[in-house]
Design a protein around this motif. Structure first.
Motif, PDB file in Angstrom:
ATOM      1  N   TRP A  51      58.385  12.230  28.967  1.00 17.86           N
ATOM      2  CA  TRP A  51      57.463  13.149  28.297  1.00 17.86           C
ATOM      3  C   TRP A  51      56.117  13.200  29.019  1.00 17.86           C
ATOM      4  CZ3 TRP A  51      58.654  11.313  22.607  1.00 17.86           C
ATOM      5  CH2 TRP A  51      59.929  11.782  22.255  1.00 17.86           C
ATOM      6  N   GLY A  52      55.664  12.081  29.531  1.00 14.76           N
ATOM      7  CA  GLY A  52      54.419  12.063  30.290  1.00 14.76           C
ATOM      8  C   GLY A  52      54.548  12.851  31.582  1.00 14.76           C
ATOM      9  N   ARG A  53      55.703  12.756  32.237  1.00 16.69           N
ATOM     10  CA  ARG A  53      55.915  13.493  33.477  1.00 16.69           C
ATOM     11  C   ARG A  53      55.996  14.995  33.219  1.00 16.69           C
ATOM     12  NH1 ARG A  53      60.956  13.545  37.613  1.00 16.69           N
ATOM     13  NH2 ARG A  53      59.837  14.326  39.435  1.00 16.69           N
ATOM     14  N   MET A  54      56.568  15.376  32.062  1.00 15.83           N
ATOM     15  CA  MET A  54      56.603  16.798  31.708  1.00 15.83           C
ATOM     16  C   MET A  54      55.188  17.353  31.599  1.00 15.83           C
ATOM     17  SD  MET A  54      59.654  16.919  28.839  1.00 15.83           S
ATOM     18  CE  MET A  54      59.472  18.691  28.570  1.00 15.83           C
ATOM     19  N   LEU A  55      54.300  16.602  30.953  1.00 13.72           N
ATOM     20  CA  LEU A  55      52.914  17.057  30.834  1.00 13.72           C
ATOM     21  C   LEU A  55      52.244  17.107  32.205  1.00 13.72           C
ATOM     22  CD1 LEU A  55      51.868  15.099  27.609  1.00 13.72           C
ATOM     23  CD2 LEU A  55      52.329  17.551  27.823  1.00 13.72           C
ATOM     24  N   ARG A  56      52.586  16.174  33.068  1.00 11.45           N
ATOM     25  CA  ARG A  56      52.052  16.183  34.428  1.00 11.45           C
ATOM     26  C   ARG A  56      52.484  17.449  35.173  1.00 11.45           C
ATOM     27  NH1 ARG A  56      48.463  14.237  38.321  1.00 11.45           N
ATOM     28  NH2 ARG A  56      49.402  14.455  40.366  1.00 11.45           N
ATOM     29  N   GLN A  57      53.752  17.808  35.040  1.00 14.57           N
ATOM     30  CA  GLN A  57      54.265  18.977  35.756  1.00 14.57           C
ATOM     31  C   GLN A  57      53.642  20.277  35.250  1.00 14.57           C
ATOM     32  OE1 GLN A  57      58.505  18.411  35.220  1.00 14.57           O
ATOM     33  NE2 GLN A  57      58.717  17.525  37.257  1.00 14.57           N
ATOM     34  N   VAL A  58      53.491  20.399  33.938  1.00 15.15           N
ATOM     35  CA  VAL A  58      52.900  21.637  33.424  1.00 15.15           C
ATOM     36  C   VAL A  58      51.427  21.714  33.809  1.00 15.15           C
ATOM     37  CG1 VAL A  58      52.288  20.719  31.148  1.00 15.15           C
ATOM     38  CG2 VAL A  58      52.693  23.139  31.415  1.00 15.15           C
ATOM     39  N   PHE A  59      50.754  20.560  33.921  1.00 15.55           N
ATOM     40  CA  PHE A  59      49.355  20.546  34.358  1.00 15.55           C
ATOM     41  C   PHE A  59      49.258  20.940  35.834  1.00 15.55           C
ATOM     42  CE2 PHE A  59      45.765  18.241  36.278  1.00 15.55           C
ATOM     43  CZ  PHE A  59      44.716  18.795  35.552  1.00 15.55           C
ATOM     44  N   GLU A  60      50.131  20.384  36.657  1.00 17.43           N
ATOM     45  CA  GLU A  60      50.105  20.689  38.087  1.00 17.43           C
ATOM     46  C   GLU A  60      50.422  22.154  38.365  1.00 17.43           C
ATOM     47  OE1 GLU A  60      51.271  16.687  40.576  1.00 17.43           O
ATOM     48  OE2 GLU A  60      52.898  17.820  39.661  1.00 17.43           O
ATOM     49  N   SER A  61      51.271  22.733  37.522  1.00 15.68           N
ATOM     50  CA  SER A  61      51.663  24.130  37.746  1.00 15.68           C
ATOM     51  C   SER A  61      50.554  25.108  37.352  1.00 15.68           C
ATOM     52  CB  SER A  61      52.938  24.440  36.951  1.00 15.68           C
ATOM     53  OG  SER A  61      52.658  24.494  35.557  1.00 15.68           O
ATOM     54  N   GLY A  62      49.533  24.602  36.657  1.00 19.46           N
ATOM     55  CA  GLY A  62      48.432  25.464  36.242  1.00 19.46           C
ATOM     56  C   GLY A  62      48.741  26.295  35.002  1.00 19.46           C
ATOM     57  N   ASN A  63      49.773  25.910  34.263  1.00 22.34           N
ATOM     58  CA  ASN A  63      50.174  26.685  33.085  1.00 22.34           C
ATOM     59  C   ASN A  63      49.947  25.928  31.768  1.00 22.34           C
ATOM     60  OD1 ASN A  63      51.498  29.123  34.392  1.00 22.34           O
ATOM     61  ND2 ASN A  63      52.608  27.452  35.385  1.00 22.34           N
ATOM     62  N   ARG A  85      47.576  25.992  29.666  1.00 24.81           N
ATOM     63  CA  ARG A  85      47.061  26.804  28.562  1.00 24.81           C
ATOM     64  C   ARG A  85      47.895  28.048  28.315  1.00 24.81           C
ATOM     65  NH1 ARG A  85      40.505  26.622  29.763  1.00 24.81           N
ATOM     66  NH2 ARG A  85      40.316  24.335  29.654  1.00 24.81           N
ATOM     67  N   VAL A  86      48.962  28.213  29.047  1.00 19.98           N
ATOM     68  CA  VAL A  86      49.792  29.418  28.913  1.00 19.98           C
ATOM     69  C   VAL A  86      51.155  29.084  28.314  1.00 19.98           C
ATOM     70  CG1 VAL A  86      50.863  31.340  30.146  1.00 19.98           C
ATOM     71  CG2 VAL A  86      48.611  30.488  30.869  1.00 19.98           C
ATOM     72  N   ALA A  87      51.838  28.117  28.922  1.00 20.53           N
ATOM     73  CA  ALA A  87      53.216  27.799  28.534  1.00 20.53           C
ATOM     74  C   ALA A  87      53.224  26.794  27.386  1.00 20.53           C
ATOM     75  CB  ALA A  87      53.990  27.273  29.735  1.00 20.53           C
ATOM     76  N   LEU A 117      54.064  21.733  24.133  1.00 19.18           N
ATOM     77  CA  LEU A 117      54.183  21.185  22.780  1.00 19.18           C
ATOM     78  C   LEU A 117      55.286  20.134  22.599  1.00 19.18           C
ATOM     79  CD1 LEU A 117      53.467  24.222  20.422  1.00 19.18           C
ATOM     80  CD2 LEU A 117      51.994  22.290  21.011  1.00 19.18           C
ATOM     81  N   PRO A 118      56.516  20.334  23.105  1.00 19.55           N
ATOM     82  CA  PRO A 118      57.560  19.322  22.837  1.00 19.55           C
ATOM     83  C   PRO A 118      57.185  17.901  23.274  1.00 19.55           C
ATOM     84  CG  PRO A 118      58.563  21.348  23.617  1.00 19.55           C
ATOM     85  CD  PRO A 118      57.084  21.526  23.787  1.00 19.55           C
ATOM     86  N   PRO A 119      56.761  17.686  24.548  1.00 23.15           N
ATOM     87  CA  PRO A 119      56.403  16.299  24.904  1.00 23.15           C
ATOM     88  C   PRO A 119      55.138  15.820  24.208  1.00 23.15           C
ATOM     89  CG  PRO A 119      55.914  17.799  26.727  1.00 23.15           C
ATOM     90  CD  PRO A 119      56.684  18.590  25.718  1.00 23.15           C
ATOM     91  N   ALA A 120      54.162  16.721  24.028  1.00 21.88           N
ATOM     92  CA  ALA A 120      52.909  16.309  23.378  1.00 21.88           C
ATOM     93  C   ALA A 120      53.164  15.915  21.926  1.00 21.88           C
ATOM     94  CB  ALA A 120      51.890  17.449  23.449  1.00 21.88           C
ATOM     95  N   LEU A 121      53.929  16.727  21.205  1.00 22.22           N
ATOM     96  CA  LEU A 121      54.229  16.404  19.812  1.00 22.22           C
ATOM     97  C   LEU A 121      55.112  15.161  19.712  1.00 22.22           C
ATOM     98  CD1 LEU A 121      54.829  19.954  18.261  1.00 22.22           C
ATOM     99  CD2 LEU A 121      52.829  18.470  18.015  1.00 22.22           C
ATOM    100  N   GLY A 122      56.014  15.002  20.661  1.00 19.48           N
ATOM    101  CA  GLY A 122      56.878  13.816  20.649  1.00 19.48           C
ATOM    102  C   GLY A 122      56.065  12.537  20.770  1.00 19.48           C
ATOM    103  N   ILE A 123      55.139  12.507  21.726  1.00 17.45           N
ATOM    104  CA  ILE A 123      54.294  11.319  21.914  1.00 17.45           C
ATOM    105  C   ILE A 123      53.410  11.087  20.690  1.00 17.45           C
ATOM    106  CG2 ILE A 123      52.417  10.347  23.295  1.00 17.45           C
ATOM    107  CD1 ILE A 123      53.594  11.937  25.687  1.00 17.45           C
ATOM    108  N   ALA A 124      52.793  12.165  20.202  1.00 22.48           N
ATOM    109  CA  ALA A 124      51.892  12.029  19.045  1.00 22.48           C
ATOM    110  C   ALA A 124      52.655  11.578  17.804  1.00 22.48           C
ATOM    111  CB  ALA A 124      51.190  13.365  18.781  1.00 22.48           C
TER     112      ALA A 124
END
Length: 306
Positions: A253-265, A267-269, A274-281
């Motif tokens: 889940w942490g790596r998923m957030l890393r990938q979406v951050f690196e892709s620049g998306n 605030r878009v995708a 949400l799935p990894p962020a909500l899972g961790i929270a």
């Protein structure tokens, strides 16, 4: 009763005792709605941690989602073909979410248990023996407090190939300090009680007195901080993975957030975030809710102050 049936009777008695304890704990948690909600979420998390990769409809890394024309679906919102949408690389978010639960579960479980067990042993030995043993172990604890976790973990992971188990070891090595301090404080009180002094006076060894008379009375605090250790380990693993120091061979889940951050998306995708962020929270909050319920039992002053 013959000598052959005694072990069986003793085993049956212990099994019944464990079953009664589990039933009592379950009844206790059901009375606290927030804690029981936490138990349900933790049960779902354990289920995903054990079977998530098997339930994933596709390989989270190799499989690419395509439309009917064979074109790669990049940043596709949730559809029938991809219920959780796709990433910027055409990967199925649902498959990554399900597969990513397992490394989070492994680090959380073993990191939490390791943190609680090591901290409990250090606090127990330090508080019981006192003297130079206490001095050495507490100075070691102070040293651990002085070393910030994230910079030190990043420094260590810079020189080795990160893996789930290596991250678990690093987390345990840095996070045992808090339960050690709390357990030691409780042991200092318990060792002065009458039943402990009576055990010593009757000739019981230090090891027997510590394990049979002191340890059971501080065990609830050990369990409480083991639960907190699970939440700490999950948050630490997600943070390291988000910073790019996670296991590169597995989806988490942490790596998923890393990938979406690196892709620049980021605030878009939203379907990717949400799935990894909500899972961790959800799992960290659930553990704290359960721990909070038991903390009120261990420390009745909390209830009095409310």
């Amino acid at each position: 009763m013959s000598t052959e049936t005694k072990p069986e009777a003793e085993l049956k008695k212990r099994v019944e005792g464990v079953a009664e304890t589990l039933h009592n704990q379950f009844t206790f948690l059901r009375r606290d709605r927030l804690a029981f909600a936490g138990v349900v979420i933790v049960a779902v998390f354990v289920f995903l941690g054990l079977l998530g990769p098997a339930l994933a409809p596709h390989d989270p890394i190799e499989h690419t989602v395509r439309d009917d024309a064979g074109s790669m679906l990049r940043l596709s919102e949730p559809t029938g073909a991809a219920p959780f949408g796709t990433t910027a690389y055409g990967k199925d978010v649902l498959s990554q979410f399900l597969a990513g639960a397992q490394p989070t579960f492994i680090v959380g479980l073993f990191g939490g248990i390791g943190t609680g067990a090591l901290g409990f042993l250090v606090g127990l030995v330090s508080g019981y023996y006192g003297g130079w043993v206490d001095e050495v172990l507490m100075r070691l604890t102070d040293l651990t407090f002085s070393l910030p976790f994230t910079p030190m973990a990043l420094l260590l992971l810079t020189f080795v190939t990160p893996s789930v188990w290596l991250m678990t070891v690093i987390i345990v090595a840095f996070l045992w300090k808090m339960p050690a301090r709390v357990v030691r404080s409780e042991v200092l009180s318990v060792r002065e009680r009458t039943f402990v002094k009576s055990a010593r006076a009757s000739g019981a060894s230090d090891l027997r007195t510590m394990l049979y008379h002191v340890a059971p009375n501080v065990l609830p605090i050990g369990f409480l901080y083991t639960a907190y250790g699970i939440a700490w380990a999950i948050a630490a693993q997600a943070s390291l993975a988000f910073l790019g120091f996670g296991d590169p061979t597995v989806t988490s889940w942490g790596r998923m957030l890393r990938q979406v951050f690196e892709s620049g998306n980021m605030r878009v995708a939203w379907w990717w975030v949400l799935p990894p962020a909500l899972g961790i929270a959800a799992i960290t909050t659930s553990v704290f809710l359960i721990g909070r319920a038991y903390e009120e039992v261990i420390n009745p002053e909390i209830q009095t102050e409310q």
